[in-house]
Design a protein around this motif. Sequence first.
Motif, PDB file in Angstrom:
ATOM      1  N   THR A  26       0.821  -1.205   0.000  1.00  0.00           N
ATOM      2  CA  THR A  26       0.000   0.000   0.000  1.00  0.00           C
ATOM      3  C   THR A  26       0.857   1.259   0.000  1.00  0.00           C
ATOM      4  OG1 THR A  26      -1.791  -1.138   1.145  1.00  0.00           O
ATOM      5  CG2 THR A  26      -1.775   1.256   1.272  1.00  0.00           C
ATOM      6  N   HIS A  31       1.221   3.963  -3.062  1.00  0.00           N
ATOM      7  CA  HIS A  31       0.874   5.347  -2.749  1.00  0.00           C
ATOM      8  C   HIS A  31       2.017   6.295  -3.122  1.00  0.00           C
ATOM      9  CE1 HIS A  31      -1.035   8.578  -0.304  1.00  0.00           C
ATOM     10  NE2 HIS A  31       0.235   8.936  -0.106  1.00  0.00           N
ATOM     11  N   THR A  69      -4.342   9.277  -2.746  1.00  0.00           N
ATOM     12  CA  THR A  69      -4.824   8.196  -1.898  1.00  0.00           C
ATOM     13  C   THR A  69      -6.067   7.550  -2.494  1.00  0.00           C
ATOM     14  OG1 THR A  69      -3.949   9.370   0.023  1.00  0.00           O
ATOM     15  CG2 THR A  69      -5.493   7.589   0.463  1.00  0.00           C
ATOM     16  N   SER A  96      -6.190   3.633  -3.070  1.00  0.00           N
ATOM     17  CA  SER A  96      -7.269   2.826  -2.496  1.00  0.00           C
ATOM     18  C   SER A  96      -8.082   2.139  -3.585  1.00  0.00           C
ATOM     19  CB  SER A  96      -8.182   3.710  -1.637  1.00  0.00           C
ATOM     20  OG  SER A  96      -7.471   4.298  -0.572  1.00  0.00           O
ATOM     21  N   THR A 123      -6.269  -0.909  -4.812  1.00  0.00           N
ATOM     22  CA  THR A 123      -6.418  -2.012  -3.864  1.00  0.00           C
ATOM     23  C   THR A 123      -7.838  -2.557  -3.876  1.00  0.00           C
ATOM     24  OG1 THR A 123      -4.696  -1.069  -2.464  1.00  0.00           O
ATOM     25  CG2 THR A 123      -6.188  -2.661  -1.446  1.00  0.00           C
ATOM     26  N   GLN A 124      -8.830  -1.655  -3.943  1.00  0.00           N
ATOM     27  CA  GLN A 124     -10.233  -2.080  -3.937  1.00  0.00           C
ATOM     28  C   GLN A 124     -10.539  -2.959  -5.147  1.00  0.00           C
ATOM     29  OE1 GLN A 124     -12.747  -0.803  -1.479  1.00  0.00           O
ATOM     30  NE2 GLN A 124     -13.633  -2.698  -2.257  1.00  0.00           N
ATOM     31  N   LYS A 153      -9.000  -2.813   3.700  1.00  0.00           N
ATOM     32  CA  LYS A 153      -8.528  -2.872   2.319  1.00  0.00           C
ATOM     33  C   LYS A 153      -9.356  -1.926   1.453  1.00  0.00           C
ATOM     34  CE  LYS A 153      -7.213  -7.728   2.913  1.00  0.00           C
ATOM     35  NZ  LYS A 153      -7.464  -9.137   2.499  1.00  0.00           N
ATOM     36  N   GLY A 154      -8.711  -1.369   0.450  1.00  0.00           N
ATOM     37  CA  GLY A 154      -9.431  -0.446  -0.417  1.00  0.00           C
ATOM     38  C   GLY A 154      -9.916   0.758   0.353  1.00  0.00           C
ATOM     39  N   PHE A 155     -11.213   1.020   0.269  1.00  0.00           N
ATOM     40  CA  PHE A 155     -11.795   2.175   0.934  1.00  0.00           C
ATOM     41  C   PHE A 155     -12.335   1.836   2.323  1.00  0.00           C
ATOM     42  CE2 PHE A 155     -11.900   3.248  -3.559  1.00  0.00           C
ATOM     43  CZ  PHE A 155     -11.383   4.538  -3.543  1.00  0.00           C
ATOM     44  N   SER A 174     -10.754   4.020   4.867  1.00  0.00           N
ATOM     45  CA  SER A 174     -11.267   5.392   4.732  1.00  0.00           C
ATOM     46  C   SER A 174     -12.591   5.556   5.461  1.00  0.00           C
ATOM     47  CB  SER A 174     -11.445   5.742   3.246  1.00  0.00           C
ATOM     48  OG  SER A 174     -10.216   5.689   2.557  1.00  0.00           O
TER      49      SER A 174
END
Length: 999
Positions: free
Chosen positions: A351, A355, A382, A386, A389-390, A416-418, A421
């Motif tokens: 990650t 990034h 970001t 994300s 990854t999502q 993972k992903g969002f 967040s």
Amino acid sequence: MRKLFSIIFLLPISVQLIAQSAPKKLNQANWQQHVAYTISVKLDDNKNALDGQISMVYTNNSPDVLNQIYMHVWPNAYANRNTAFAKQHLENGKTDFYFAKPEDQGSINNLYFMVNNAAVKWNLTNDIDIALLNLNQPLKPGEKITITTPFYVQLPKVYSRLGHEKQLYCITQWFPKPAVYDVNGWNPIPYLDQGEFYSEFGSFDVSITLPKNYVLAATGNLQNKEEEAFLNLLAESEAKQFEERPLSSSEFKTVRYLQDSVHDFAWFASKEFNVKKGEVTLQNGKKVATWLFAKRINNSGIDYINEGVKYYSDHIGNYPYNLAQVVITPLEAGGGMEYPTITNCASIDRTTIIHEVGHNWFYGILGSNEREHPWMDESLNTYYESRCTQEKEDEARAKTIGQKDFLKDVFNVDLKGFGQSRLLYGITARKNEDQAGNLPSTTYTDFNYGAIIYAKNPLSFYMLQNYLGNDKFDAMMHAYYEKWKFKHPLPNDFRQHAESFTNENLSWFFDEVLGSTKKMDYKIICVKNNKAKVKNVSGLNVPFSLSSTNQFNTPIKTKQFEGFTGTKTFDITLLLNNNGVANNIQIDQNQSTIELYRKNNALHKPLSVRFLPALENPNKRQIFCIPLYAWNKYNGNMLGLFINNDFFPDQKTEFNFTPLYSFTTNDLNGYLSIGRNFHISSTILKNIKIGVNTSRFGTKSFGGLTDISYEKLAPSIELDFKQATARSLFENKLILRHVTVLENKTSEGYLSNFNNQSISAMDITYKLAHNLATYPTNFKTNLQIGTADYNFTRLSFEVNQGISYNPSKKKANIRLFAGTFLNEQSTATTGLNQGRTYFQAGGTTGYNDYFYDEAMFGRAEGNQQQTFLARQVLNRDAGFRNFVAIGSSRTWLSAANITLPFPFKLPIGFYTDCAYGEIFITEANTNNYSYETKFLAVGGLYVSIAKNVFEIYLPLFASQNVMDVWQLNNGFEHPFNRASFILNLNAMNPIKLAKNAIK
């Protein structure tokens, strides 16, 4: 930069004095300045210093005549405790640089600026990492000047980005660099840890001289064939692990790098770097070399770099440079930090690497002003990290349908992903501590810089992506990249491009989602006759979606709707399956918006009773029932349950119920608390919490009677005040409650008052804290007013001042206390023994916890020298850490307490307690009483087994009057018999611990 997630001094950035008073323009000009750098520098790894010479050809492409040039000399940020960096670092709770030794600080000096070979007058500004050059002749539009200077950089230890660590060198923000001159004029900014940079595009020709056995990685294209062969040989060799750091070669090498169309240059050097090399091919056929440098290395890092370069190239625009590099370093400013063509990361983490590689686009190629507009850099970057990854996670889950994801399925943890967040934004927004997403980086709290810039804003762009559709969103971003690459776009440039390209009015996104702290909260009211009634609870008018789902909560069909306020009914006929039915209708089923309270997004949510703690599950109504064993002296062994609703992130309504059955007293005991949080928009208040706490346990009466239980009822209101700025280190609260306690015969059942042994009183507490890491201060005043039959008015004040004296985060503490009664106190025993409310001059026991606020194993034990549980003291009133049975005060009392931890790793230290006041003494034989003004003191050594939770105090000295009392009591002759302990069971509340860990 990758922010890690693992809480008043307003930042005095004096550049504000230079800044223009007019509102800043949000559209960039169609021109920009250009700087061509030629730098030669030599590393002295004995002195940890750089000796260099720089030449800058500065081209004025603006329509303005320039008489001055602001120059960043950022190594001076590490010169002392008074720089903007040092103050922000401390304000964010970090003390390592504050306690830095002089030899570990940094600076830049030997500066002698010349323009076109003529000396110029220059001076450092109030921010000593910014210099102001006064030109001998005005620089007209279209003209160029050559600025030269020698420079000498004393490298600091790595406290942020620049520095050294065991002869590993991170050379970043290291050379004199002109500030950006754009449509808003000059942008001189001091170096900061939180809040990154803004620099002019140009070209770099850099020659670095250092001992020959160093492995060097730097921005740009390597020009030395011999050095290129050296790196290739390392990349093909087996990784080396050095038991001892190699000595530096006596022979030096000079390595040259060239790079155009970048706005910064960084380099990293170590004798212990291992090297990996790879390659990635872009859609346009361009091959990009990828490099990884690290002491401990593996092949995964190259795969992550390749993945990042490919993903960003495909989704935004092709990577324009020849190489992409990652260096693993002892970074202190987050998890990673980006520079053109090269980035440093704290570890080989997918990650973080994706990034940081992505910052080559947002910061490197699209050079926005991140100090003023971090959403244009960190948030957009970001979002793509994300999203990458999502999409990978969604693809993997599609291939493994039916397989369990342990963290997600068992604990509802989805990072993972969002997923991360949603969690981080929820933590701060549900406390009403969030900030708007379009603010300057310096205005965010340390937590919100992560929770808003790295969490809410990326989730907001995910919301925009789903609103526009993937194809339109991606086409918009490709066009934005092509239009603004190698330029400095400002917020309105992005907004106007987005709206014109998509032909959409996106004011809901830029003004409401990014530009405010309004919360998104749509609620399903009912579904009937193919109609769904939806209420906008918060009033944030933004688009949302409705989905029909089957019995497995899988969406059947989804439809997007425009936002509204109030309540509105929607036709959902098109959402039903072919049979005209659906198991459920749900708002934002794919969780692609900033919806804050998802529990009301559907009508049908199954009840889930869990025996393991977990995060909130938006698709279920969760009740946690955790088996619990408890024990105290009076109830003996107890078994029960800890029952609560979702507690993390914060809920609007919270309840905790702990029923415990005693096998000794054969009755039900425990706790029950219910609270309702109200988050309000006010210039004064931030939050209001209304609740009630009840409890019942066994105890022992004043006269030593057993078979006693207490029953407590305490409704309360807590007011959390808003501070002048979000970054203010102040916090203050007002807590009002009414406490009623009954002390009953256990055998007579519940709510049966025994001899009127109870209390009824108003309890008003005001707390004010200033949370500076080095000198934390908190103040508390408490007013208790007896109600019903209890006639007392008790007023007290308490101040605690912490003092940090070394970087270990140990703090000395000085506590001052003063208390008085505002009315005459009766000595009669009517109802509650009034003496329990008196100020205690010595150690306070559970007898004096008449509000029953403390959880104790044995609150009413006597014979302190014989019974272990009786050695527990409470830190209140005079705050004595040892028992001093010398009397109490029903008039006034003052006290001081000093705690001084020893400056080494062992958790021991020195303490002393002293009190001065009018002490009330009853003569044992006659029951006559008298007042004496006395001073008493005790001190000794303590052991902190768990700070503020379990601490043992051994008295070694005392004032004579205390010694006399000890001598009169059998068993108190030896210091060990006088020892006592503080056991703060309330601090071990698992819910509070979890919430405070995030705070």
